[in-house]
Design a protein around this motif. Structure first.
Motif, mmCIF file in Angstrom:
data_model
loop_
_atom_site.group_PDB
_atom_site.id
_atom_site.type_symbol
_atom_site.label_atom_id
_atom_site.label_comp_id
_atom_site.label_asym_id
_atom_site.label_seq_id
_atom_site.Cartn_x
_atom_site.Cartn_y
_atom_site.Cartn_z
ATOM 1 N N LYS A 38 2.517 -10.268 60.623
ATOM 2 C CA LYS A 38 1.204 -9.791 61.054
ATOM 3 C C LYS A 38 0.191 -9.979 59.935
ATOM 4 O O LYS A 38 0.518 -9.848 58.753
ATOM 5 C CB LYS A 38 1.271 -8.314 61.453
ATOM 6 C CG LYS A 38 -0.040 -7.768 62.010
ATOM 7 C CD LYS A 38 0.128 -6.358 62.558
ATOM 8 C CE LYS A 38 -1.194 -5.823 63.097
ATOM 9 N NZ LYS A 38 -1.049 -4.468 63.689
ATOM 10 N N LYS A 39 -1.031 -10.289 60.331
ATOM 11 C CA LYS A 39 -2.141 -10.377 59.389
ATOM 12 C C LYS A 39 -3.084 -9.208 59.647
ATOM 13 O O LYS A 39 -3.417 -8.922 60.796
ATOM 14 C CB LYS A 39 -2.884 -11.706 59.548
ATOM 15 C CG LYS A 39 -2.060 -12.927 59.174
ATOM 16 C CD LYS A 39 -2.884 -14.200 59.307
ATOM 17 C CE LYS A 39 -2.088 -15.424 58.879
ATOM 18 N NZ LYS A 39 -2.900 -16.673 58.979
ATOM 19 N N TYR A 40 -3.513 -8.575 58.565
ATOM 20 C CA TYR A 40 -4.307 -7.355 58.690
ATOM 21 C C TYR A 40 -5.758 -7.583 58.268
ATOM 22 O O TYR A 40 -6.039 -8.343 57.333
ATOM 23 C CB TYR A 40 -3.705 -6.241 57.837
ATOM 24 C CG TYR A 40 -2.375 -5.749 58.345
ATOM 25 C CD1 TYR A 40 -2.294 -4.682 59.231
ATOM 26 C CD2 TYR A 40 -1.193 -6.370 57.939
ATOM 27 C CE1 TYR A 40 -1.066 -4.231 59.700
ATOM 28 C CE2 TYR A 40 0.040 -5.924 58.402
ATOM 29 C CZ TYR A 40 0.095 -4.860 59.285
ATOM 30 O OH TYR A 40 1.314 -4.426 59.749
ATOM 31 N N SER A 41 -6.629 -6.862 58.939
ATOM 32 C CA SER A 41 -8.049 -6.880 58.602
ATOM 33 C C SER A 41 -8.347 -5.833 57.533
ATOM 34 O O SER A 41 -7.619 -4.850 57.385
ATOM 35 C CB SER A 41 -8.901 -6.567 59.844
ATOM 36 O OG SER A 41 -8.690 -7.519 60.856
ATOM 37 N N GLY A 58 3.304 -15.625 53.361
ATOM 38 C CA GLY A 58 2.783 -16.283 54.554
ATOM 39 C C GLY A 58 3.688 -16.146 55.758
ATOM 40 O O GLY A 58 3.273 -16.428 56.892
ATOM 41 N N ASP A 61 -9.860 -16.757 56.446
ATOM 42 C CA ASP A 61 -10.028 -15.951 57.661
ATOM 43 C C ASP A 61 -10.221 -14.463 57.376
ATOM 44 O O ASP A 61 -10.321 -13.654 58.291
ATOM 45 C CB ASP A 61 -8.831 -16.138 58.596
ATOM 46 C CG ASP A 61 -7.501 -15.819 57.918
ATOM 47 O OD1 ASP A 61 -7.513 -15.230 56.811
ATOM 48 O OD2 ASP A 61 -6.448 -16.159 58.489
ATOM 49 N N LEU A 69 -8.143 -12.338 56.400
ATOM 50 C CA LEU A 69 -6.986 -11.567 56.835
ATOM 51 C C LEU A 69 -5.921 -11.589 55.736
ATOM 52 O O LEU A 69 -5.871 -12.519 54.927
ATOM 53 C CB LEU A 69 -6.409 -12.130 58.134
ATOM 54 C CG LEU A 69 -7.335 -12.103 59.350
ATOM 55 C CD1 LEU A 69 -6.656 -12.782 60.537
ATOM 56 C CD2 LEU A 69 -7.741 -10.673 59.707
ATOM 57 N N ALA A 70 -5.085 -10.557 55.731
ATOM 58 C CA ALA A 70 -4.050 -10.439 54.705
ATOM 59 C C ALA A 70 -2.678 -10.378 55.355
ATOM 60 O O ALA A 70 -2.379 -9.423 56.085
ATOM 61 C CB ALA A 70 -4.282 -9.181 53.868
ATOM 62 N N PRO A 71 -1.830 -11.385 55.117
ATOM 63 C CA PRO A 71 -0.461 -11.338 55.653
ATOM 64 C C PRO A 71 0.403 -10.405 54.803
ATOM 65 O O PRO A 71 0.674 -10.687 53.636
ATOM 66 C CB PRO A 71 0.007 -12.791 55.535
ATOM 67 C CG PRO A 71 -0.775 -13.345 54.388
ATOM 68 C CD PRO A 71 -2.092 -12.635 54.383
ATOM 69 N N ASN A 130 -7.625 -10.526 50.514
ATOM 70 C CA ASN A 130 -7.376 -11.282 51.738
ATOM 71 C C ASN A 130 -7.693 -12.756 51.522
ATOM 72 O O ASN A 130 -8.253 -13.149 50.496
ATOM 73 C CB ASN A 130 -8.172 -10.704 52.914
ATOM 74 C CG ASN A 130 -9.660 -10.625 52.634
ATOM 75 O OD1 ASN A 130 -10.316 -11.642 52.419
ATOM 76 N ND2 ASN A 130 -10.210 -9.402 52.621
ATOM 77 N N SER A 131 -7.332 -13.552 52.510
ATOM 78 C CA SER A 131 -7.565 -14.992 52.425
ATOM 79 C C SER A 131 -9.045 -15.287 52.627
ATOM 80 O O SER A 131 -9.690 -14.729 53.525
ATOM 81 C CB SER A 131 -6.737 -15.712 53.492
ATOM 82 O OG SER A 131 -7.116 -17.076 53.572
ATOM 83 N N VAL A 165 -4.559 -14.903 48.091
ATOM 84 C CA VAL A 165 -5.566 -13.933 48.522
ATOM 85 C C VAL A 165 -6.419 -13.571 47.311
ATOM 86 O O VAL A 165 -5.979 -13.687 46.167
ATOM 87 C CB VAL A 165 -4.911 -12.667 49.119
ATOM 88 C CG1 VAL A 165 -4.185 -12.995 50.414
ATOM 89 C CG2 VAL A 165 -3.945 -12.029 48.123
#
Length: 315
Positions: free
Chosen positions: A226-229, A222, A238, A240-242, A234-235, A8
């Motif tokens: 859940k992945k967060y906005s 990974g 996408d 999103l942050a796992p 973040n990645s 990230v």
């Protein structure tokens, strides 16, 4: 060890860079404060990182001026202490040390007055730091005084509380002066250099308010369920942050995002330069508390960080 790490990186598109870097965290250890050593070491670091090449001489000259003034102010106490150290009777002290590798016992003798003065001198060195007492020694030696007399003077000044207090207070003001004067230059140094300076102050029990260092890259788990906005890291694929959160933590993040938070940060608990630390007093001394999250919101067109105070637990 992460089995399936996800890289990230900092997401500047969230627009919270300035707000993040405006956050101040106070770093202070539970060690006993030593402002004299702190001032000398800070001046040395300012030279090391070429912020102020004259810092060490500046600090030493200021401390020497204060030391000489303090001796003059507490002149009676100073001379009494000098006499007390000098009055040790000049008898011999015999030291015996058994060497198990040899049959005999090694012995040597030392004058009691020399032993007492040297012992008191070493104590003064710990109080004022060797750099300062050596500078004082050179000053007095230039006046033609003999080493024994000078060491007695140093021992005497270290035993007068008023002298120690005045010099310590001056050292404290010098730490604050240099810290405030060069704050922007220090904050502009590399992360390792900033850590070096903070560590030296920390070692001497001196607090320092530092800007929270923005993390550029990291690795998240990974396998998180859940992945967060809108997490600041973040990645790039996408955005999103796992992140693994407890159920109550998940509810908190979801609730804040639904009620206007434009970004958030999972505050690490390891106390590094990317961690917001809040110092608080306990019966066992100062301790650091690390809030779980930092959220960001827009207030009157300005992005501001905030904490949920009811979540903060002091343990």
């Amino acid at each position: 060890m992460l089995i399936h790490p996800v890289e990230v990186e900092w997401d500047s598109s969230l627009g919270i860079d300035d707000a993040f870097e405006s956050i101040k965290t106070r770093k202070r250890s539970s060690e006993r404060r030593n402002f004299i050593r702190g001032a000398l070491e800070l001046s040395g670091l300012l030279m090391k990182y070429e912020i102020d090449l004259d810092a060490e001489d500046y600090v030493l000259n200021k401390l020497m001026r204060e030391l000489n003034d303090a001796i003059n102010i507490f002149n009676d106490e100073y001379h009494q202490a000098f006499q007390d150290v000098s009055k040790v009777k000049s008898t011999d002290i015999r030291f015996r040390a058994y060497n198990p590798s040899e049959i005999h016992i090694n012995e040597h003798t030392e004058d009691a007055d020399a032993y007492a003065i040297n012992h008191a001198r070493r104590k003064a060195d710990r109080i004022f730091e060797l750099t300062l007492t050596n500078r004082f020694f050179k000053q007095e030696h230039a006046k033609g005084l003999d080493p024994m007399t000078i060491n007695t003077e140093i021992a005497a000044m270290g035993s007068v509380e008023g002298i120690v207090k005045i010099v310590t207070e001056r050292a404290k003001s010098l730490v604050m002066e240099l810290r405030d004067k060069y704050e922007s230059q220090i904050n502009g140094l590399s992360e390792n250099a900033q850590h070096d300076i903070a560590a030296k102050l920390f070692k001497n029990g001196i607090s320092r308010d530092v800007s929270l260092v923005k993390p550029i890259k990291d690795f998240f788990d990974g396998d998180a369920n859940k992945k967060y906005s809108k997490h600041v890291l973040n990645s790039s694929k996408d955005h999103l942050a796992p992140i693994k959160l407890l159920p109550i933590e998940n509810d908190i993040v979801d609730n804040e995002l639904k009620h206007g938070a434009i970004a958030w940060y999972r505050n690490p608990g390891n106390g590094n330069n990317h961690t917001l630390s809040i110092m608080y007093q306990t019966s066992d001394g100062m301790k650091a508390m690390h809030p779980d999250f930092i959220f960001f919101e827009k207030v009157n067109n300005k992005i501001m960080p905030y904490l949920l105070l009811d979540l903060i637990e002091f343990t």
